[in-house]
Write a protein that holds these residues in place. Structure first.
Motif, PDB file in Angstrom:
ATOM      1  N   ILE A   1       0.864  -1.182   0.000  1.00 16.88           N
ATOM      2  CA  ILE A   1       0.000   0.000   0.000  1.00 16.88           C
ATOM      3  C   ILE A   1       0.900   1.231   0.000  1.00 16.88           C
ATOM      4  O   ILE A   1       1.763   1.385   0.882  1.00 16.88           O
ATOM      5  CB  ILE A   1      -0.968  -0.007   1.205  1.00 16.88           C
TER       6      ILE A   1
ATOM      7  N   ARG B   1      -5.375   5.547  -0.785  1.00 15.09           N
ATOM      8  CA  ARG B   1      -6.028   4.855   0.331  1.00 15.09           C
ATOM      9  C   ARG B   1      -7.142   5.724   0.884  1.00 15.09           C
ATOM     10  O   ARG B   1      -7.219   6.912   0.616  1.00 15.09           O
ATOM     11  CB  ARG B   1      -5.034   4.432   1.415  1.00 15.09           C
TER      12      ARG B   1
ATOM     13  N   VAL C   1     -10.912  -0.219   5.057  1.00  9.79           N
ATOM     14  CA  VAL C   1     -10.060  -1.410   4.881  1.00  9.79           C
ATOM     15  C   VAL C   1     -10.562  -2.349   3.780  1.00  9.79           C
ATOM     16  O   VAL C   1      -9.985  -3.420   3.588  1.00  9.79           O
ATOM     17  CB  VAL C   1      -9.876  -2.198   6.202  1.00  9.79           C
TER      18      VAL C   1
ATOM     19  N   THR D   1      -7.799  -3.284   1.395  1.00 15.14           N
ATOM     20  CA  THR D   1      -6.828  -4.133   2.106  1.00 15.14           C
ATOM     21  C   THR D   1      -7.330  -5.574   2.152  1.00 15.14           C
ATOM     22  O   THR D   1      -6.581  -6.516   1.879  1.00 15.14           O
ATOM     23  CB  THR D   1      -6.658  -3.635   3.561  1.00 15.14           C
TER      24      THR D   1
ATOM     25  N   CYS E   1      -5.657  -8.936   0.416  1.00 14.88           N
ATOM     26  CA  CYS E   1      -5.339 -10.118   1.240  1.00 14.88           C
ATOM     27  C   CYS E   1      -6.044 -11.347   0.661  1.00 14.88           C
ATOM     28  O   CYS E   1      -5.457 -12.428   0.549  1.00 14.88           O
ATOM     29  CB  CYS E   1      -5.758  -9.914   2.693  1.00 14.88           C
TER      30      CYS E   1
ATOM     31  N   MET F   1       2.119  -8.218   3.628  1.00 12.79           N
ATOM     32  CA  MET F   1       1.604  -6.884   3.278  1.00 12.79           C
ATOM     33  C   MET F   1       2.609  -5.840   3.735  1.00 12.79           C
ATOM     34  O   MET F   1       3.043  -5.848   4.895  1.00 12.79           O
ATOM     35  CB  MET F   1       0.285  -6.658   4.020  1.00 12.79           C
TER      36      MET F   1
ATOM     37  N   LEU G   1       2.992  -1.940   4.361  1.00 17.68           N
ATOM     38  CA  LEU G   1       2.217  -0.703   4.516  1.00 17.68           C
ATOM     39  C   LEU G   1       3.187   0.467   4.569  1.00 17.68           C
ATOM     40  O   LEU G   1       4.122   0.461   5.378  1.00 17.68           O
ATOM     41  CB  LEU G   1       1.401  -0.753   5.807  1.00 17.68           C
TER      42      LEU G   1
ATOM     43  N   GLU H   1      -5.399  -0.779   8.348  1.00 16.44           N
ATOM     44  CA  GLU H   1      -4.949  -1.805   7.396  1.00 16.44           C
ATOM     45  C   GLU H   1      -4.142  -2.889   8.104  1.00 16.44           C
ATOM     46  O   GLU H   1      -4.269  -4.073   7.789  1.00 16.44           O
ATOM     47  CB  GLU H   1      -4.103  -1.173   6.285  1.00 16.44           C
TER      48      GLU H   1
ATOM     49  N   ALA I   1      -5.263  -6.782   8.067  1.00 17.46           N
ATOM     50  CA  ALA I   1      -4.375  -7.808   7.493  1.00 17.46           C
ATOM     51  C   ALA I   1      -4.023  -8.859   8.540  1.00 17.46           C
ATOM     52  O   ALA I   1      -4.019 -10.064   8.247  1.00 17.46           O
ATOM     53  CB  ALA I   1      -3.114  -7.159   6.926  1.00 17.46           C
TER      54      ALA I   1
END
Ligand code: HPA
Length: 289
Positions: free
Chosen positions: A31, A85, A98, A101, A105, A112, A114, A220, A224
């Protein structure tokens, strides 16, 4: 209408729409925070999909530009990027913040990454520094898992003892050393925003043990973790937090300074991603033997 019971089918619908457009099945998600969007254009064999073409994604961010999901390769590793985002301060409820996200996933990633722009609360930090997130403090007074639990996503009470994978953090540090990129480790405090903090709040954050402060990433990271995906976080320090520099803060300063750390961060990730994939391959090989 029960929003929670509709959420999981919406995630699957978005996943199917994305998978129908590319044969690549990403292993790592990234992200991209403010000023870091260029990285998705460096991927090879890349497909870029505007959010407006993905079911249940918001087409536009509040700033007025279209968000974009990209799938491509870094080295041999298939990666999915989110550029743009959604923040809680924009007024989106947490399950919308989210949603992207959760979709990436559910595409099957194991790790992930971030990234964000953040203010330095630690007085040793300077604009352009990269802080690897070792832990967070959630001061948003909200949580994406609030409400009935969606069992298909994860458990009711997820453990966050290692919200940011230590192994992956150490791997990132090793990659940074190899590239002679300086990094620090620190604690990220997530606040609601959209106001920047008062100097008294910044002193409070320091007392609480925070090194950096920002308005994203924590939702996020929680979503996750809930889905069992390993998380690493990197803050690009854009400014000294309020009251530490003797000057007022502007959004423009934050956006411009995001460029200071962007090149280093991009180089770091480009080299770190294959190693993050190796860590996962190693851990699953161990689990099978
Ligand atoms: N505070 C909160 N969020 C931020 C900051 C800050 O100083 N800088 C970049 N994002």
């Amino acid at each position: 209408m029960n929003r929670t019971s509709e959420l999981y089918p919406k995630i699957l619908e978005a996943v199917r729409a994305i998978q129908s457009r590319t044969p690549l099945r990403p292993q790592v998600g990234i992200i991209l925070g403010s000023g870091l969007g260029a990285m998705a254009r460096e991927a090879t064999e890349a497909l870029h999909i505007p959010y407006s073409e993905i079911p249940h994604f918001h087409g536009m961010t509040v700033e007025g530009y279209s968000g974009e999901l990209s799938i491509g390769k870094i080295g041999d590793v298939a990666v999915v990027f989110l550029k743009g985002r959604f923040h809680r301060y924009e007024g989106y409820p947490m399950d919308e913040v989210v949603f992207p996200t959760r979709v990436i996933c559910a595409l099957g990633i194991h790790t992930m990454v971030l990234t964000n722009a953040a203010g330095g609360v630690n007085t040793r930090y300077r604009p352009g520094d990269l802080m690897l997130i070792e832990d967070h403090i959630n001061l948003m007074y909200d949580n994406p898992l609030m409400g009935p639990n969606i069992a298909e996503l994860g458990p009711r009470f997820p453990d966050l003892t290692e919200a940011y994978s230590r192994r992956c953090l150490e791997s990132l540090e090793q990659t940074a050393r190899d590239l002679e990129i300086q990094t620090t480790r620190g604690v990220y405090a997530g606040v609601l925003g959209p106001t920047y903090e008062t100097p008294a709040e910044v002193r409070m954050l320091r007392t609480l043990g925070a090194d950096a402060v920002g308005m994203s990433t924590i939702p996020e990271a929680i979503a996750a973790n809930h889905l069992g995906v390993r998380v690493v976080g990197i803050s690009s320090i854009t400014n000294l937090a309020a009251g530490l520099s003797g000057r007022k803060l502007t959004h423009q300063e934050v956006v411009e300074n995001a460029k200071l750390g962007a090149g280093k961060l991009q180089r770091l990730l480009q080299n770190a991603v294959p190693r993050l994939a190796d860590i996962h391959a190693g851990s699953t090989a161990g689990a099978q033997s």
